[in-house]
Design a protein around this motif. Structure first.
Motif: not given
Lengths: 207, 389
Positions: A173-202
């Motif tokens: 197993y190797v730590n994911n170097g992309l996680m340290i880089l800023p773009p991954m923060a955007l992608i994680i925020v995007a995933i959170i938005i994705w989950v939040q929107r699919s759960k919240t009808r409004e």
């Protein structure tokens, strides 16, 4: 507390989240979420600054001429930020070094100006305080979730303590170097938005 | 063949509305259309073009065009390995067999991970499965080093199928090339397994039984380090006898693929040609300004075209019809900039020995903009002409 005041606290957590719905304050969300500890410290700093800036502006709201209101808001925020910065430097120097300029950059955080302009200038101190706490909490939740995943997969640890066992690493197993880089923060925020929107009808747009 | 058709017809009612496996209709249809062209592509009346070539058939052509590079890549993996342990008396089949065993798992993992992800999305969304991954699944193993761990490859493939394709709406909607996104993910997430001198040859990183003084550095790494004397001969570069990602080493095999793509009209000759023109231009420009301090700049332009992933990217990656520029003039600009930037990154940026991946991804993002300006320019030109009348 009436439902109206409670809404001031709960709305920014989900339906009106400053990061995932209003998409404000993204820059600091990218910068300080590599590890959990700085993210939590940053959240607390923003909580302090936003809550008290809201209260102060709200107290002054009838005396500020509207043509110079932005500069007044900036002075208030800047004064609070300097207090936070000095406290951090005095009591947790290591974290303060990790956060470096980003504590100072709270001054330019869009969430702060947004809340001062949109809420504190037109409301009484107590609701303004709650609004500040609520929005800072909404910001903090996202920051902490992002930092949790980035630290777990990027460094294999939580709060500096190694979580992923050594046997995993021996197995390849190797730590994911992309996680340290800023773009991954955007992608994680995007995933959170994705989950939040699919759960919240409004939040789902109808078109 | 008749029996297969009969069998499909027999089980079809199970998947139609009210059947036992109603939910799997989309999966069934994807297999059926992969095997057979259904007759209902266009109504019999009216001015429609009726042609059996649909997206699945187009993708199959690309897969066929990739076969030469795949086969050569397999042989090259074996050949490099036997060279590294000092065995010279191996025949062609031994080398090929060794490479085959090393490469097939990569291909399988890439297809299983990618198609698995697509099937999950098809099941959730209930639309028909899209065939885009047929090509991506084979491209991915060809652009990674042979020793990349399989779980990393699987993770990267799943990531790029979800975030490169499905979130934008699936095949035909993606902004960047999914196969290249996989490689970019691997490159940034696991740099130790994607760059360096020991990863390009199978088993070299373990360091057992390696001939003294044997270096697994790719020609690109040697060139970046300024040791131009270590480069293979131009003929070796052209034929592909050098370490590198599995499918990218042999310009000859890639040219065969390019010929297939061009002959069938699947790939755009404008893009391929302009990528090479861009690369040559930058190569010549750098030659002009070459100094003693950076001998890499003096590398002859034709070497640039043969080294690294340049040819592979130009033929198979840049021509991806979804992510490339769509307008004819735009294709020239798009291709030229890819070649130009790839060589620029390669030579002048010490952090990245190869610039092709970055250049193509960058231009993928810019291609809608290029198209926009080409179209606006055309509209302006025609307006002017209309006014002049």
């Amino acid at each position: 507390m009436s439902t109206k005041t409670l809404k001031l606290l709960s709305d920014p957590l989900n339906l009106n989240n400053p990061i995932t719905v209003q998409v404000l304050g993204i820059c600091s969300a990218l910068a300080v979420t590599v590890k959990l500890e700085p993210a939590v410290v940053m959240s607390l700093s923003v909580l302090f600054v936003l809550a008290f800036a809201n209260v102060i502006i709200s107290l002054l709201r009838n005396t500020i001429p509207s043509r110079i209101r932005i500069i007044v808001q900036l002075v208030v925020i800047a004064a609070l930020v300097i207090i936070v910065d000095q406290v951090l430097k005095a009591y947790s120097y290591e974290v303060s070094k990790q956060l470096s300029v980003f504590v100072g950059l709270i001054i330019t955080n869009c969430i702060l100006m947004g809340r001062l302009e949109a809420f504190a200038l037109g409301n009484k101190p107590w609701p303004s305080f709650l609004d500040g706490v609520g929005n800072a909490a909404g910001y903090s939740i996202i920051l902490i979730i992002v930092a949790f995943f980035r630290e777990l997969f990027g460094s294999g640890s939580i709060w500096g303590i190694q979580i992923i066992p050594d046997s995993f690493y021996d197995f390849g197993y190797v730590n994911n170097g992309l996680m340290i880089l800023p773009p991954m923060a955007l992608i994680i925020v995007a995933i959170i938005i994705w989950v939040q929107r699919s759960k919240t009808r409004e939040l789902i747009e109808t078109n | 063949m008749k029996a297969l058709r009969n069998y499909l017809d027999k089980i079809k009612p199970n998947f139609e509305k009210g059947g036992k496996h109603e939910k799997w209709l989309s999966v069934f249809e994807s297999f059926e259309t992969f095997l057979y062209v259904l007759g209902d592509t266009a109504p019999k009346k009216g001015a429609h073009i009726r042609d059996a070539v649909d997206l699945k058939r187009v993708m199959s052509v690309v897969v066929i065009a990739l076969i030469p590079t795949l086969l050569f890549g397999m042989w090259n993996v074996g050949d490099n390995y036997y060279q590294s342990i000092g065995q010279t008396d191996v025949n062609l089949w031994q080398s090929f067999g060794y490479g085959f065993i090393k490469v097939i798992p990569l291909v399988l993992v890439s297809y299983i991970a990618g198609l698995g992800t697509e099937f999950v999305f098809v099941y959730i969304k209930g639309h028909e499965i899209e065939e885009g991954f047929l090509v991506s699944g084979l491209l991915i193993p060809l652009i990674v080093p042979v020793d990349v761990p399989l779980w990393m490859l699987a993770l990267a493939t799943i990531f790029s199928v979800i975030f490169g394709k499905e979130v934008f709406g699936g095949t035909g909607m993606n902004v960047v090339n999914p196969a290249l996104l996989t490689r970019a993910f691997l490159f940034f997430a696991y740099p130790a397994k994607m760059s360096g001198d020991t990863i390009w040859i199978s088993e070299l990183s373990k360091g057992e039984g390696i001939v003294d003084g044997f270096s697994g550095a790719t020609p690109l790494a040697n060139a970046a380090a300024g040791s131009l004397d270590k480069l293979p001969s131009t003929m070796d570069m052209f034929l592909g006898f050098m370490p590198g990602s599995i499918g990218e080493t042999s310009a000859l095999a890639i040219l065969i693929g390019a010929a297939i793509l061009l002959f069938t009209g699947v790939g755009s000759w404008k893009i391929m040609l302009s990528v090479f023109i861009g690369g040559i231009t930058m190569g010549l420009l750098l030659n002009l300004f070459a100094t003693d301090t950076n001998p890499y700049m003096a590398l002859p332009w034709y070497h640039h075209l043969l080294l690294g992933g340049f040819a592979f990217g130009a033929v198979f990656m840049a021509t991806d019809p979804v992510t490339a520029a769509q307008t004819e003039k735009g294709k020239w600009i798009y291709g030229f900039l890819i070649g130009f930037i790839a060589i620029l990154v390669r030579v002048l940026n010490p952090a990245y020995p190869e610039g092709m991946m970055m250049a193509i991804l960058l231009l993928n993002v810019f291609s809608p903009l290029i198209d926009h300006y080409v179209i606006q320019g055309n509209i302006k030109k025609r307006l002017k002409r209309a006014k002049a009348l």
